[in-house]
Design a protein around this motif. Sequence first.
Motif, PDB file in Angstrom:
ATOM      1  N   ALA A 166      47.380  38.652  45.062  1.00 49.91           N
ATOM      2  CA  ALA A 166      46.199  39.216  45.730  1.00 49.91           C
ATOM      3  C   ALA A 166      45.698  40.438  44.974  1.00 49.91           C
ATOM      4  O   ALA A 166      44.481  40.637  44.829  1.00 49.91           O
ATOM      5  N   PHE A 167      46.621  41.252  44.481  1.00 44.44           N
ATOM      6  CA  PHE A 167      46.254  42.450  43.719  1.00 44.44           C
ATOM      7  C   PHE A 167      45.475  42.082  42.458  1.00 44.44           C
ATOM      8  O   PHE A 167      44.408  42.647  42.167  1.00 44.44           O
ATOM      9  N   VAL A 168      45.977  41.104  41.703  1.00 46.32           N
ATOM     10  CA  VAL A 168      45.329  40.712  40.447  1.00 46.32           C
ATOM     11  C   VAL A 168      43.962  40.078  40.712  1.00 46.32           C
ATOM     12  O   VAL A 168      42.965  40.439  40.077  1.00 46.32           O
ATOM     13  N   VAL A 169      43.907  39.149  41.661  1.00 41.79           N
ATOM     14  CA  VAL A 169      42.646  38.452  41.947  1.00 41.79           C
ATOM     15  C   VAL A 169      41.609  39.428  42.495  1.00 41.79           C
ATOM     16  O   VAL A 169      40.433  39.397  42.110  1.00 41.79           O
ATOM     17  N   ARG A 170      42.042  40.316  43.401  1.00 44.92           N
ATOM     18  CA  ARG A 170      41.134  41.315  43.968  1.00 44.92           C
ATOM     19  C   ARG A 170      40.576  42.220  42.863  1.00 44.92           C
ATOM     20  O   ARG A 170      39.388  42.534  42.833  1.00 44.92           O
ATOM     21  N   THR A 171      41.452  42.611  41.936  1.00 47.79           N
ATOM     22  CA  THR A 171      41.041  43.456  40.809  1.00 47.79           C
ATOM     23  C   THR A 171      39.951  42.779  39.987  1.00 47.79           C
ATOM     24  O   THR A 171      38.881  43.356  39.743  1.00 47.79           O
ATOM     25  N   LEU A 172      40.206  41.547  39.566  1.00 50.35           N
ATOM     26  CA  LEU A 172      39.250  40.834  38.720  1.00 50.35           C
ATOM     27  C   LEU A 172      37.948  40.560  39.463  1.00 50.35           C
ATOM     28  O   LEU A 172      36.861  40.653  38.886  1.00 50.35           O
ATOM     29  N   PHE A 173      38.045  40.227  40.752  1.00 51.12           N
ATOM     30  CA  PHE A 173      36.841  39.920  41.521  1.00 51.12           C
ATOM     31  C   PHE A 173      35.894  41.112  41.568  1.00 51.12           C
ATOM     32  O   PHE A 173      34.698  40.986  41.271  1.00 51.12           O
ATOM     33  N   PHE A 174      36.398  42.281  41.953  1.00 49.16           N
ATOM     34  CA  PHE A 174      35.515  43.427  42.131  1.00 49.16           C
ATOM     35  C   PHE A 174      35.016  43.995  40.808  1.00 49.16           C
ATOM     36  O   PHE A 174      33.904  44.528  40.746  1.00 49.16           O
ATOM     37  N   VAL A 175      35.801  43.872  39.741  1.00 45.06           N
ATOM     38  CA  VAL A 175      35.315  44.297  38.428  1.00 45.06           C
ATOM     39  C   VAL A 175      34.177  43.381  37.980  1.00 45.06           C
ATOM     40  O   VAL A 175      33.126  43.842  37.503  1.00 45.06           O
ATOM     41  N   ILE A 176      34.357  42.070  38.150  1.00 42.95           N
ATOM     42  CA  ILE A 176      33.298  41.123  37.766  1.00 42.95           C
ATOM     43  C   ILE A 176      32.071  41.304  38.651  1.00 42.95           C
ATOM     44  O   ILE A 176      30.931  41.207  38.185  1.00 42.95           O
TER      45      ILE A 176
END
Length: 438
Positions: free
Chosen positions: A287-297
């Motif tokens: 969840a941490f990794v996916v959340r990170t990539l989602f909000f950066v993109i």
Amino acid sequence: MEIFSSYNVIIGISLTIILSFIFNGVAKKTNVPAVLLLIILGIILQYILKGFGADPNQFLSMLEVLGIVGLIMIVLEAALELKLKSDKLMPILKSMAIALIGLVASTFIAAVILKALVKGMTMQSAWLYATPLSILSSAIIIPSVSSLKEAKKEFHIYESTFSDILGIMLFYFLTGRLNPAEDSGVGGFFLNLILTIIISLVASYAIILIFQKIKSQVKLFLLIAVLLLLYALGKKMHLSSLIIILIFGLVIANMKLFFQGQLKQYLDFEKAKSIYHELHVITAETAFVVRTLFFVIFGITIVLSSLLSLKVTLISILILISIYAIRYGLLRLFMGKDIFPQLFIAPRGLITVLLFYAIPAEATIEGFEPGILLFVIIGTSLVMTGGMIRDKKMNPEALEEGIDTPEDTLEETEYFINNTTDLSDIDDSIAPDAHETE
């Protein structure tokens, strides 16, 4: 130089995850949501990419997939934290009531505002556009409330999780009504809901009983793959798929409650408990990794110029005022006077963006400015930041590392003594539903 070469992509993703970890540390010290910092990072990267001649819009196709996976992981992570005990019944019901009433009321008011101020907006399409703007973001709330007292932290976990699920159900109920041939009405909707719950329970029991017999050391990603498959198949069957994820999380986190009577003999509790703990870790990490990539993109794809419109500003401010006015009334009604910082913790985020991009083409309104979406997300995040900082200054001892006040500790101790009649009760209160320290 090819900016999207394999090594550049690896370097970029690695640096983003490292920075996200640092942002989490900053968030704990300052109460500035890490998600807000990730969006700002994305905006900076947008201009860097433009400087190299790259088109930020090519990242749009990744947002939906990341959003769906992130949503599943976040809801599963939240469900694994929920303890279903008799003393938790009232907090759960209160949280559900606040989430449901708040969602419907906020959607209605936002729909009225959009219909009045957006050209070409009908009431039906206004409800569809207003729903994403009315859903709390568990992706922002859950990692941001870790420093609060246990009771307030649990309230926000319950409320944001229910808001996510109910909001998504409302959104797809509204999209279903766009096509009269496929619209099954309110009765069909509730029949669909009951069917989803039954399928979810059957699938949850089956997964636990099967996976406790698998001896391989690499079964956790297999388990996540099964959950993703069930979610996707559920969507194809027009079921409320997020309920499948929620119920599975609740069943495995509260196994002693769900495996009683004859079912108890089929459960190898130690093996199942081991799966729970390992799943908890890997879900949080994913969840941490996916959340990170989602909000950066998301930050990379933002069109900042849309914020400069006076119309966007007016609509967004009216929606923000309605959000906090409704929230204030509900919290005073259900929670009494102790409504801080809960009043300020109502951010919009991942699901808002995900559902906005899921609006069917036939319901798209050209007059709707995406800047409204961005304004509301940033506005609610900033209000949350201010509220958390204010509360930390006023109650530093109660917020430090989420430690309960002496009064809370005394009440919990008295409850435990009064309700523990046998040493076996102490053993039964231990994880998975009490979360052992790993």
